[in-house]
Design a protein around this motif. Structure first.
Motif, PDB file in Angstrom:
ATOM      1  N   ASN A   1       0.862  -1.172   0.000  1.00  0.00           N
ATOM      2  CA  ASN A   1       0.000   0.000   0.000  1.00  0.00           C
ATOM      3  C   ASN A   1       0.904   1.228   0.000  1.00  0.00           C
ATOM      4  N   GLU A   2       1.286   1.681  -1.194  1.00  0.00           N
ATOM      5  CA  GLU A   2       2.228   2.784  -1.298  1.00  0.00           C
ATOM      6  C   GLU A   2       1.643   4.052  -0.682  1.00  0.00           C
ATOM      7  N   GLU A   3       2.460   4.706   0.149  1.00  0.00           N
ATOM      8  CA  GLU A   3       2.006   5.886   0.865  1.00  0.00           C
ATOM      9  C   GLU A   3       2.733   7.128   0.364  1.00  0.00           C
ATOM     10  N   GLY A   4       1.968   8.172   0.035  1.00  0.00           N
ATOM     11  CA  GLY A   4       2.574   9.451  -0.305  1.00  0.00           C
ATOM     12  C   GLY A   4       3.101  10.150   0.931  1.00  0.00           C
TER      13      GLY A   4
ATOM     14  N   GLY B   1       2.760   0.655   3.955  1.00  0.00           N
ATOM     15  CA  GLY B   1       1.619   0.299   4.784  1.00  0.00           C
ATOM     16  C   GLY B   1       2.046  -0.240   6.139  1.00  0.00           C
ATOM     17  N   SER B   2       1.088  -0.354   7.024  1.00  0.00           N
ATOM     18  CA  SER B   2       1.362  -0.818   8.386  1.00  0.00           C
ATOM     19  C   SER B   2       1.667  -2.305   8.467  1.00  0.00           C
TER      20      SER B   2
ATOM     21  N   GLY C   1      10.668  -0.301  18.800  1.00  0.00           N
ATOM     22  CA  GLY C   1       9.289   0.145  18.649  1.00  0.00           C
ATOM     23  C   GLY C   1       9.068   1.030  17.438  1.00  0.00           C
ATOM     24  N   SER C   2       7.878   0.956  16.874  1.00  0.00           N
ATOM     25  CA  SER C   2       7.547   1.661  15.632  1.00  0.00           C
ATOM     26  C   SER C   2       7.226   3.127  15.885  1.00  0.00           C
ATOM     27  N   TRP C   3       7.356   3.913  14.818  1.00  0.00           N
ATOM     28  CA  TRP C   3       6.846   5.284  14.798  1.00  0.00           C
ATOM     29  C   TRP C   3       5.858   5.462  13.647  1.00  0.00           C
ATOM     30  N   ASN C   4       5.736   4.427  12.803  1.00  0.00           N
ATOM     31  CA  ASN C   4       4.955   4.566  11.574  1.00  0.00           C
ATOM     32  C   ASN C   4       4.038   3.364  11.354  1.00  0.00           C
TER      33      ASN C   4
END
Length: 493
Positions: free
Chosen positions: A49-52, A296-297, A379-382
């Motif tokens: 899921n490509e994110e801008g 994507g997540s 841990g994630s930030w995104n």
């Protein structure tokens, strides 16, 4: 209605529309899969899921109260080994039991290194704001602290500065009177005898490293049997966004020969390799790797893998061996999908896997955790919801291969989705067999162990026997090398 009022209303409407558009663009991608589903030897990989704009969900560090501590899995206990430290990231235990902690952070940008492009400057500014909220801001002290437990109670009574004047140090190793330290831009060797309170001699530079921005940590690991030093260097970008020339000497693991003072690329195509350790059952070098963002997540899982000499893991063009990242503009090397390696074990998307240690002789974590690897996940930030913020255990089989799913052995860092008491960064064995875990935003090094557990036994290296040499050609009486045994069609040239 007057013209002035009409203009004012129009401006307010435009501002409102801008806020709505920004909220829509920045809403991010919510994960459809659990972290566990995207972990293990056969992870589920969603369509990209490509994110801008990147998904952003940062848990702000709030620290631990004096009577608080992480939650250990049943059978394990946790105490404070050292506290009041300024961003302890990497930890290294010396043979005499002294513990070294690198108090460090991201290097500052020098004027001559500044990227003139306005896009990169804006990107770096926003990244700085986000990382500052995550607890990674401020000026690092850039020193190595000496921690010593003088009375054997599992807590460091001595906290001294062993070495200062460094430049974003992280990797550390010691052998035969020499302390090896990796700054973000070079590997240095200092004369140092065990037990000394300070490093006083001048360093000798072993090799330069690609400096500065992006992934700045440089981990070190000495070969257990040979005079070889391994150096992990991460990429400067997500997917080669600044051109592959900027990635020269990055996204790889170097091997430095201490006898000949020569270096070579040992493994490549690794976006951000961090933890390094030798698998005690196979003798192979293994590493933890942070994979790419903005797909994507649920993508792409960080991973744990072995690194044979000459291995290529495909970054930035492919991930998980044969999944092509269509966003990459740099031309893909020929036949990359044929020879790129598949990682051995997925740890989950955006968990930020850093420190790594294998079970070793003398560790006291109990039988349940005496045959595998421990990994600190920063841990994630995104990702929505967040992932990582824990220490996990990956079980290995008798032949030295990972199996099953990661098991959380230390949690409780993340509080809901908004705050975190700390962020586990590195793992290392203490001399008494307990597991040390650095918590950089809280300034604490935790000590984890199984009360009453016996020391784990010696690990026996798995070795396969050699086949006997073939002294003669044998086969059935019908065996021939006639014209019918050859291909009838010539392969295309």
């Amino acid at each position: 209605m007057t013209t002035g009022k009409k203009i004012l209303i129009a401006i307010l409407v435009l501002i409102l529309l801008a806020f709505v558009a920004a909220a829509y663009l920045l809403r991010g991608d919510t994960a459809e899969l659990s972290v566990e589903a995207v972990a293990g030897t056969d992870p589920t990989l969603q369509e990209p899921n490509e994110e801008g704009f990147p998904t952003v969900q940062i848990a702000e560090p709030v620290g631990w109260a004096a009577d608080e501590k992480p939650e250990a899995v049943e059978g394990l206990a946790v105490t404070r080994f050292a506290e009041g430290l300024d961003h302890p990231r990497t930890v290294h235990t010396l043979p005499n039991g002294d513990v070294l902690a690198a108090l460090t952070g991201k290097p500052g940008t020098k004027p001559e290194d500044a990227d003139p492009s306005i896009g990169t400057r804006i990107e770096n500014f926003i990244a700085g704001l986000l990382m500052g909220k995550a607890g990674a801001g401020g000026d690092p002290v850039n020193e190595i602290a000496l921690l010593r437990d003088t009375d054997g109670d599992g807590r460091a009574e001595v906290k001294e500065t062993l070495l200062d004047g460094l430049d974003s140090p992280s990797g550390m190793a010691w052998r035969d009177g020499t302390l090896y330290v990796a700054n973000h831009d070079a590997v240095l060797a200092y004369p140092y005898e065990l037990g000394a309170a300070r490093v006083s001699g001048e360093p000798r530079k072993l090799m330069d490293l690609s400096p500065g921005g992006g992934h700045w940590m440089r981990n070190l690991e000495l070969h257990p049997d040979r005079e070889l030093l391994y150096v992990a260097v991460g990429s400067v970008s997500n997917i080669g966004d600044q051109g592959m020339e900027a990635e020269e000497g990055r996204a790889l693991i170097w091997e430095y020969n201490l006898e000949t003072n020569t270096q070579r690329v040992f493994g490549a195509g690794l976006r951000n390799p961090n933890g390094l350790d030798f698998n005690p059952w196979s003798g192979e070098l293994w590493t933890t790797v942070n994979e790419r963002d903005m797909l994507g997540s649920d993508l792409v899982p960080d991973y744990l893998t072995n690194v044979p000499l000459g291995a290529q893991y495909g970054w930035p063009w492919v991930y998980w061996r044969d999944n092509i990242d269509q966003r990459v503009e740099a031309p893909m090397p020929a036949y990359l999908t044929e020879y790129a390696r598949r990682p051995e074990y997925a740890l989950g998307p955006h968990v930020a896997a850093l420190g790594l240690v294998f079970t070793e002789q003398g560790s006291r974590m109990g039988e349940r955790f005496d045959h595998g690897a421990f990994i600190a996940q920063h841990g994630s930030w995104n990702r929505k919801p967040p992932s990582g913020y824990n220490v996990v255990y990956v079980p290995f089989d008798e032949r030295g291969n990972p199996q099953g799913k990661p098991v959380t052995v230390l949690g409780g860092f993340l509080q809901g989705d908004e705050t975190t008491r700390g962020r586990p960064t590195w793992v290392e064995w203490a001399q008494d067999g307990s597991l040390l875990v650095s918590d950089d935003t809280a300034g604490i090094i935790w000590r984890v162990f199984a009360p009453g557990a016996e020391a784990s036994p010696e690990i026996v290296r798995e070795r396969s026997g050699r086949l006997p040499p073939q002294r003669e050609l044998t086969g059935g009486i019908r065996a021939t090398f006639g014209e019918d045994d050859y291909a009838r069609e010539q392969p295309a040239q």
